[in-house]
Write a protein that holds these residues in place. Structure first.
Motif, PDB file in Angstrom:
ATOM      1  N   ILE A 160      15.942  16.201  31.162  1.00 28.93           N
ATOM      2  CA  ILE A 160      15.164  14.672  31.214  1.00 28.93           C
ATOM      3  C   ILE A 160      13.744  14.786  31.808  1.00 28.93           C
ATOM      4  O   ILE A 160      13.832  15.289  32.674  1.00 28.93           O
ATOM      5  N   THR A 189      15.465   7.909  26.797  1.00 29.81           N
ATOM      6  CA  THR A 189      15.285   9.073  27.445  1.00 29.81           C
ATOM      7  C   THR A 189      14.622  10.085  26.884  1.00 29.81           C
ATOM      8  O   THR A 189      14.725  10.216  25.633  1.00 29.81           O
ATOM      9  N   ARG A 241      13.355  13.970  26.545  1.00 29.93           N
ATOM     10  CA  ARG A 241      13.854  15.308  26.976  1.00 29.93           C
ATOM     11  C   ARG A 241      12.703  16.114  26.099  1.00 29.93           C
ATOM     12  O   ARG A 241      12.282  15.991  25.112  1.00 29.93           O
ATOM     13  N   LYS A 287      22.913  18.489  28.615  1.00 27.20           N
ATOM     14  CA  LYS A 287      22.291  18.038  29.488  1.00 27.20           C
ATOM     15  C   LYS A 287      21.410  19.247  30.340  1.00 27.20           C
ATOM     16  O   LYS A 287      20.430  18.869  30.884  1.00 27.20           O
TER      17      LYS A 287
END
Length: 468
Positions: free
Chosen positions: A298, A275, A277, A293
């Motif tokens: 993302i 992932t 980010r 988050k």
């Protein structure tokens, strides 16, 4: 006008734009052109460009004191070292030297000399001894010079373990992040700097941050020019050691097995997917209102059908001749097989945010020693760029150290770089020294390998040079 009729000044200036190998080709054409290739300024410029291309530590070479021949040999060293791969299945060092290791009489643990860190360029080496003392050594420029048997500087009494190193902003010093275990009080993340060529090199503490009493493995820590990022249990911390601001967020149900920073992006792995980010802005005004988050959105996610592990990268900034990359190996059910591959960072045509291309894997058989229900896994050290290739070090069965060269095909207008070759060569066998292998540090630019050798009752640091 013929090429040989050009003024020497023009021939000299033209060579400043040539690849070092092309300068050698020009030398072989005729005597008139060859004379221009022996100009000192030509090889001074070539070495400066080669160091910048490979991310070599600036103070490695005393440029003002180097002759034309010295400059030429240093510039061509990575090409000469790369040519050793594929020429034979096994190559040996041209010269070996031993670095002394002090040992406490009452300490029977041989494995406490945990890590070696070789600064890119191959001249300066960090070690940790049995007393958790950090030493900085000057190994000299090449196999022609003898090692200075006394360290340039030592950091005593901090019980510090180096996690990663990188250059200072001016390129003249070295930063390192250490995780310390104090006799009283919590563990700390500490950032130090040192300038090896100063009149009296000293370790200077730039910042510290209290952490939990849990060790942070290198696979869960990243180090940039201003940030230290690490994961402990189910939290992730971003610490700006320059202004001493920090943020710690709960990962909630997000499992993080490994993390790296690539191309100014944070990459998290759970063992089956990556992932990507954005690196967050440490705005302390929102530290209680944002979750991880939300704060670190993302950009891209890739999934695989196989389990894999990221090989801890070298935190020293790489060159820019190939795209930023991550090396990894898969964890197949068949322990006799391993896959070595890369993830490369790609910038899409309609966006500026970097994304990761699908994995490009190359397969190679690796013999493993069974041990009950477990199998011996090879040790992978950080990879380094050499010319237009990546060299990955592996120490596996029988403490044999191998080097893998991963070549790249030039990118087409509509494609990204792709791996084309995988060549392996045995570099070192600890059995020849009747020893077991400890930590390994490696610099392909200089053709130098450093290894901890563990004998019965003693430990040595071997400095092996593969070029003369």
């Amino acid at each position: 006008m013929k090429l040989v009729d050009l003024p020497v000044e023009l021939l000299r200036n033209t060579q400043l734009f040539l690849d070092p190998r092309d300068i050698i080709c020009l030398r072989k054409t005729c005597k008139d052109l060859a004379s221009a290739t022996y100009e000192r300024v030509v090889w001074l410029s070539a070495l400066i460009q080669a160091c910048a291309k490979h991310g070599i530590y600036k103070p490695t070479f005393p440029l003002e004191d180097m002759s034309q021949q010295d400059l030429e040999e240093a510039t061509l060293a990575p090409f000469r070292f790369l040519s050793l791969f594929g020429s034979a299945g096994r190559v040996g060092p041209k010269r070996t030297q031993i670095l002394p290791v002090s040992r406490h009489p009452g300490n029977a643990r041989e494995d406490m000399l945990a890590r070696l860190w070789l600064v890119p360029g191959g001249r300066f080496l960090f070690t940790e001894d049995f007393h958790h003392t950090i030493h900085l050594w000057d190994l000299g420029l090449s196999s022609h010079t003898d090692i200075k048997m006394s360290p340039l500087a030592s950091l005593h009494g901090k019980r510090a373990q180096i996690k990663q190193i990188r250059p200072t902003d001016d390129g003249l010093g070295v930063l390192f992040i250490a995780h310390t275990g104090l006799e009283q009080g919590p563990r700390q993340m500490q950032v130090y700097e040192i300038y090896p060529l100063s009149a009296t090199p000293q370790f200077r503490l730039l910042g510290k941050l209290d952490t939990t009493n849990t060790d942070v493995p290198g696979s869960l820590l990243a180090f940039t020019d201003s940030l230290v990022i690490f994961v402990v249990h189910w939290t992730i911390t971003f610490w700006n050691f320059k202004d001493n601001s920090s943020q710690t967020w709960s990962l909630n149900a997000l499992f993080v097995k490994e993390l790296v920073v690539i191309d100014e992006k944070l990459v998290l792995s759970d063992g089956r997917s990556l992932t990507v980010r954005k690196l967050p802005s440490l705005d302390l005004a929102h530290r209680h209102s944002l979750n991880f988050k939300e704060a670190v959105p993302i950009l891209y996610t890739t999934n695989t059908n196989d389990y894999f592990t990221i090989i801890p990268p070298c935190s020293w900034p790489p060159n820019d001749s190939i795209p930023p990359y991550i090396t990894f190996t898969d964890l197949t059910l068949d322990p006799r097989r391993r896959t070595l591959g890369l993830y490369t960072s790609v910038t899409s045509g309609d966006a500026k945010d970097g994304v990761l291309s699908p994995p490009m894997t190359l397969h190679r058989e690796i013999s493993l020693l069974p041990g009950g229900d477990n199998y011996y896994r090879p040790f992978y050290g950080p990879s380094r760029v050499c010319c237009d290739s990546v060299i990955q070090i592996c120490a596996g069965v029988g403490d044999i150290v191998e080097g893998f060269v991963i070549g790249f095909a030039p990118p087409m207008p509509t494609t990204v770089h792709s791996m084309t070759t995988l060549v392996s060569t045995e570099l070192f066998d600890c059995a020849r020294y009747e020893a077991r292998r400890g930590s390994i540090a490696f610099c392909p630019f200089s053709g130098r390998l450093c290894a901890v050798l563990k004998h019965a009752g003693s430990t040595q640091i071997l400095i092996a040079d593969y070029l003369t």
